[in-house]
Design a protein around this motif. Structure first.
Motif, PDB file in Angstrom:
ATOM      1  N   TYR A 163     -10.728  11.866  -9.971  1.00 47.88           N
ATOM      2  CA  TYR A 163     -11.176  10.637 -10.628  1.00 47.88           C
ATOM      3  C   TYR A 163     -10.728  10.666 -12.078  1.00 47.88           C
ATOM      4  O   TYR A 163     -10.335  11.707 -12.604  1.00 47.88           O
ATOM      5  CB  TYR A 163     -12.701  10.476 -10.560  1.00 47.88           C
ATOM      6  CG  TYR A 163     -13.461  11.548 -11.301  1.00 47.88           C
ATOM      7  CD1 TYR A 163     -13.745  11.416 -12.660  1.00 47.88           C
ATOM      8  CD2 TYR A 163     -13.909  12.697 -10.654  1.00 47.88           C
ATOM      9  CE1 TYR A 163     -14.428  12.407 -13.343  1.00 47.88           C
ATOM     10  CE2 TYR A 163     -14.601  13.679 -11.323  1.00 47.88           C
ATOM     11  CZ  TYR A 163     -14.856  13.530 -12.680  1.00 47.88           C
ATOM     12  OH  TYR A 163     -15.524  14.513 -13.358  1.00 47.88           O
TER      13      TYR A 163
ATOM     14  N   ILE B 247     -13.161   6.089 -12.331  1.00 43.95           N
ATOM     15  CA  ILE B 247     -12.556   5.489 -11.143  1.00 43.95           C
ATOM     16  C   ILE B 247     -12.040   6.601 -10.245  1.00 43.95           C
ATOM     17  O   ILE B 247     -11.299   7.481 -10.683  1.00 43.95           O
ATOM     18  CB  ILE B 247     -11.417   4.532 -11.536  1.00 43.95           C
ATOM     19  CG1 ILE B 247     -11.986   3.401 -12.396  1.00 43.95           C
ATOM     20  CG2 ILE B 247     -10.700   4.001 -10.304  1.00 43.95           C
ATOM     21  CD1 ILE B 247     -10.948   2.481 -12.966  1.00 43.95           C
ATOM     22  N   ASP B 248     -12.464   6.557  -8.973  1.00 41.96           N
ATOM     23  CA  ASP B 248     -12.023   7.557  -8.000  1.00 41.96           C
ATOM     24  C   ASP B 248     -10.557   7.346  -7.643  1.00 41.96           C
ATOM     25  O   ASP B 248     -10.082   6.213  -7.562  1.00 41.96           O
ATOM     26  CB  ASP B 248     -12.858   7.485  -6.727  1.00 41.96           C
ATOM     27  CG  ASP B 248     -14.280   7.983  -6.933  1.00 41.96           C
ATOM     28  OD1 ASP B 248     -15.170   7.497  -6.216  1.00 41.96           O
ATOM     29  OD2 ASP B 248     -14.496   8.847  -7.808  1.00 41.96           O
ATOM     30  N   MET B 249      -9.878   8.456  -7.388  1.00 41.27           N
ATOM     31  CA  MET B 249      -8.488   8.421  -6.963  1.00 41.27           C
ATOM     32  C   MET B 249      -8.425   7.922  -5.518  1.00 41.27           C
ATOM     33  O   MET B 249      -9.229   8.328  -4.680  1.00 41.27           O
ATOM     34  CB  MET B 249      -7.907   9.835  -7.053  1.00 41.27           C
ATOM     35  CG  MET B 249      -6.424   9.912  -6.796  1.00 41.27           C
ATOM     36  SD  MET B 249      -5.753  11.616  -6.784  1.00 41.27           S
ATOM     37  CE  MET B 249      -6.553  12.396  -8.134  1.00 41.27           C
ATOM     38  N   HIS B 250      -7.503   7.031  -5.246  1.00 37.11           N
ATOM     39  CA  HIS B 250      -7.295   6.554  -3.882  1.00 37.11           C
ATOM     40  C   HIS B 250      -6.799   7.722  -3.031  1.00 37.11           C
ATOM     41  O   HIS B 250      -6.026   8.560  -3.504  1.00 37.11           O
ATOM     42  CB  HIS B 250      -6.269   5.413  -3.886  1.00 37.11           C
ATOM     43  CG  HIS B 250      -6.154   4.720  -2.583  1.00 37.11           C
ATOM     44  ND1 HIS B 250      -5.380   5.216  -1.548  1.00 37.11           N
ATOM     45  CD2 HIS B 250      -6.713   3.581  -2.125  1.00 37.11           C
ATOM     46  CE1 HIS B 250      -5.461   4.399  -0.520  1.00 37.11           C
ATOM     47  NE2 HIS B 250      -6.258   3.393  -0.835  1.00 37.11           N
ATOM     48  N   PRO B 251      -7.225   7.818  -1.769  1.00 39.51           N
ATOM     49  CA  PRO B 251      -6.811   8.944  -0.921  1.00 39.51           C
ATOM     50  C   PRO B 251      -5.288   9.058  -0.742  1.00 39.51           C
ATOM     51  O   PRO B 251      -4.770  10.143  -0.510  1.00 39.51           O
ATOM     52  CB  PRO B 251      -7.474   8.679   0.425  1.00 39.51           C
ATOM     53  CG  PRO B 251      -8.379   7.525   0.241  1.00 39.51           C
ATOM     54  CD  PRO B 251      -8.154   6.919  -1.093  1.00 39.51           C
ATOM     55  N   ASP B 252      -4.580   7.938  -0.864  1.00 40.89           N
ATOM     56  CA  ASP B 252      -3.122   7.954  -0.703  1.00 40.89           C
ATOM     57  C   ASP B 252      -2.369   8.073  -2.030  1.00 40.89           C
ATOM     58  O   ASP B 252      -1.147   7.999  -2.045  1.00 40.89           O
ATOM     59  CB  ASP B 252      -2.656   6.681   0.006  1.00 40.89           C
ATOM     60  CG  ASP B 252      -3.173   6.600   1.424  1.00 40.89           C
ATOM     61  OD1 ASP B 252      -3.392   7.669   2.037  1.00 40.89           O
ATOM     62  OD2 ASP B 252      -3.373   5.471   1.916  1.00 40.89           O
ATOM     63  N   PHE B 253      -3.088   8.239  -3.120  1.00 37.00           N
ATOM     64  CA  PHE B 253      -2.470   8.305  -4.444  1.00 37.00           C
ATOM     65  C   PHE B 253      -1.578   9.543  -4.566  1.00 37.00           C
ATOM     66  O   PHE B 253      -1.944  10.639  -4.153  1.00 37.00           O
ATOM     67  CB  PHE B 253      -3.547   8.348  -5.521  1.00 37.00           C
ATOM     68  CG  PHE B 253      -3.007   8.438  -6.920  1.00 37.00           C
ATOM     69  CD1 PHE B 253      -2.415   7.342  -7.518  1.00 37.00           C
ATOM     70  CD2 PHE B 253      -3.097   9.625  -7.636  1.00 37.00           C
ATOM     71  CE1 PHE B 253      -1.925   7.417  -8.805  1.00 37.00           C
ATOM     72  CE2 PHE B 253      -2.609   9.714  -8.925  1.00 37.00           C
ATOM     73  CZ  PHE B 253      -2.019   8.603  -9.513  1.00 37.00           C
TER      74      PHE B 253
ATOM     75  N   SER C 124       0.816  -1.207   0.000  1.00 34.32           N
ATOM     76  CA  SER C 124       0.000   0.000   0.000  1.00 34.32           C
ATOM     77  C   SER C 124       0.854   1.263   0.000  1.00 34.32           C
ATOM     78  O   SER C 124       0.409   2.312  -0.430  1.00 34.32           O
ATOM     79  CB  SER C 124      -0.953   0.007   1.189  1.00 34.32           C
ATOM     80  OG  SER C 124      -0.221   0.055   2.390  1.00 34.32           O
TER      81      SER C 124
ATOM     82  N   TYR D 285       2.090   1.222  -4.000  1.00 33.51           N
ATOM     83  CA  TYR D 285       1.123   0.886  -5.033  1.00 33.51           C
ATOM     84  C   TYR D 285       0.389   2.107  -5.556  1.00 33.51           C
ATOM     85  O   TYR D 285      -0.013   2.169  -6.689  1.00 33.51           O
ATOM     86  CB  TYR D 285       0.138  -0.134  -4.470  1.00 33.51           C
ATOM     87  CG  TYR D 285      -0.843  -0.639  -5.478  1.00 33.51           C
ATOM     88  CD1 TYR D 285      -2.157  -0.199  -5.469  1.00 33.51           C
ATOM     89  CD2 TYR D 285      -0.464  -1.553  -6.455  1.00 33.51           C
ATOM     90  CE1 TYR D 285      -3.081  -0.659  -6.390  1.00 33.51           C
ATOM     91  CE2 TYR D 285      -1.370  -2.027  -7.372  1.00 33.51           C
ATOM     92  CZ  TYR D 285      -2.675  -1.569  -7.338  1.00 33.51           C
ATOM     93  OH  TYR D 285      -3.583  -2.027  -8.248  1.00 33.51           O
ATOM     94  N   TRP D 286       0.237   3.119  -4.731  1.00 32.25           N
ATOM     95  CA  TRP D 286      -0.568   4.275  -5.104  1.00 32.25           C
ATOM     96  C   TRP D 286       0.272   5.445  -5.609  1.00 32.25           C
ATOM     97  O   TRP D 286      -0.164   6.573  -5.576  1.00 32.25           O
ATOM     98  CB  TRP D 286      -1.423   4.706  -3.919  1.00 32.25           C
ATOM     99  CG  TRP D 286      -2.270   3.574  -3.436  1.00 32.25           C
ATOM    100  CD1 TRP D 286      -2.121   2.888  -2.267  1.00 32.25           C
ATOM    101  CD2 TRP D 286      -3.363   2.966  -4.114  1.00 32.25           C
ATOM    102  NE1 TRP D 286      -3.070   1.895  -2.173  1.00 32.25           N
ATOM    103  CE2 TRP D 286      -3.847   1.922  -3.300  1.00 32.25           C
ATOM    104  CE3 TRP D 286      -3.988   3.202  -5.343  1.00 32.25           C
ATOM    105  CZ2 TRP D 286      -4.915   1.117  -3.671  1.00 32.25           C
ATOM    106  CZ3 TRP D 286      -5.055   2.392  -5.697  1.00 32.25           C
ATOM    107  CH2 TRP D 286      -5.506   1.375  -4.868  1.00 32.25           C
ATOM    108  N   THR D 287       1.458   5.174  -6.052  1.00 34.49           N
ATOM    109  CA  THR D 287       2.316   6.217  -6.605  1.00 34.49           C
ATOM    110  C   THR D 287       2.464   6.000  -8.106  1.00 34.49           C
ATOM    111  O   THR D 287       2.732   4.895  -8.557  1.00 34.49           O
ATOM    112  CB  THR D 287       3.710   6.186  -5.933  1.00 34.49           C
ATOM    113  OG1 THR D 287       3.538   6.374  -4.532  1.00 34.49           O
ATOM    114  CG2 THR D 287       4.603   7.276  -6.489  1.00 34.49           C
TER     115      THR D 287
END
Length: 168
Positions: free
Chosen positions: A35, A45-51, A5, A8-10
């Protein structure tokens, strides 16, 4: 997995200053809106908060330079979305990648001298790695003098008087 986690969001947008403006408009919109719609996917698709988005380039987004002629000027909307961090060569990484310490020290000296004399000379990590491989191969073939290899790799396109100053 917490390790997964954390990375993965980078998204690394490498060579951003060589990108097409249309691609940057799409990325800018996704970052601003939180998104992104994808072709063939029924919903955005919504952006993950940690993206996080990291952009890497060879310039500061102001367009081509003498060294990087194929770079585009980034528009203000793109530049406004990011913090600009200058990141020089990582000598600790170079120590790990380049086994020939004598060559590495020599190239570091060349890098510092050439930066003062001719900004067109680029002694990059990639260049030093290439040079190390060519030198290793040349030990077997003896096809070239090491000075010729060095000149071909770093100095073939610079002014002769600059070369003499750098080598002194």
């Amino acid at each position: 997995c917490s390790l997964l986690s954390s990375w993965y969001w980078t998204f690394l947008f490498d060579e951003v200053d060589a990108s097409s403006p249309e691609a940057l408009v799409t990325i800018n919109a996704a970052i601003a809106q939180g998104y992104m719609a994808f072709p063939g996917h029924p919903i955005a698709i919504d952006m993950h908060p940690d993206f996080k988005v990291v952009c890497a380039g060879n310039t500061f987004g102001t367009g081509s330079t003498l060294q990087y002629t194929g770079r585009n000027k980034l528009d203000a909307a793109t530049l406004d979305r990011f913090m600009i961090i200058e990141w020089d060569y990582d000598t600790e990484l170079e120590k790990k990648l380049i086994k020939d310490t004598e060559l590495l020290e020599f190239c570091w000296t060349l890098r510092s001298k050439s930066a003062l004399i001719d900004e067109n000379v680029i002694i990059s990590t990639r260049g030093i790695l290439t040079l190390e491989k060519v030198f290793q191969h040349n030990k077997k073939t003896k096809a070239f003098k090491n000075e010729e290899i060095l000149k071909q790799k770093f100095f073939e396109t610079i002014k002769k008087d600059h070369l003499h100053k750098i080598i002194q």
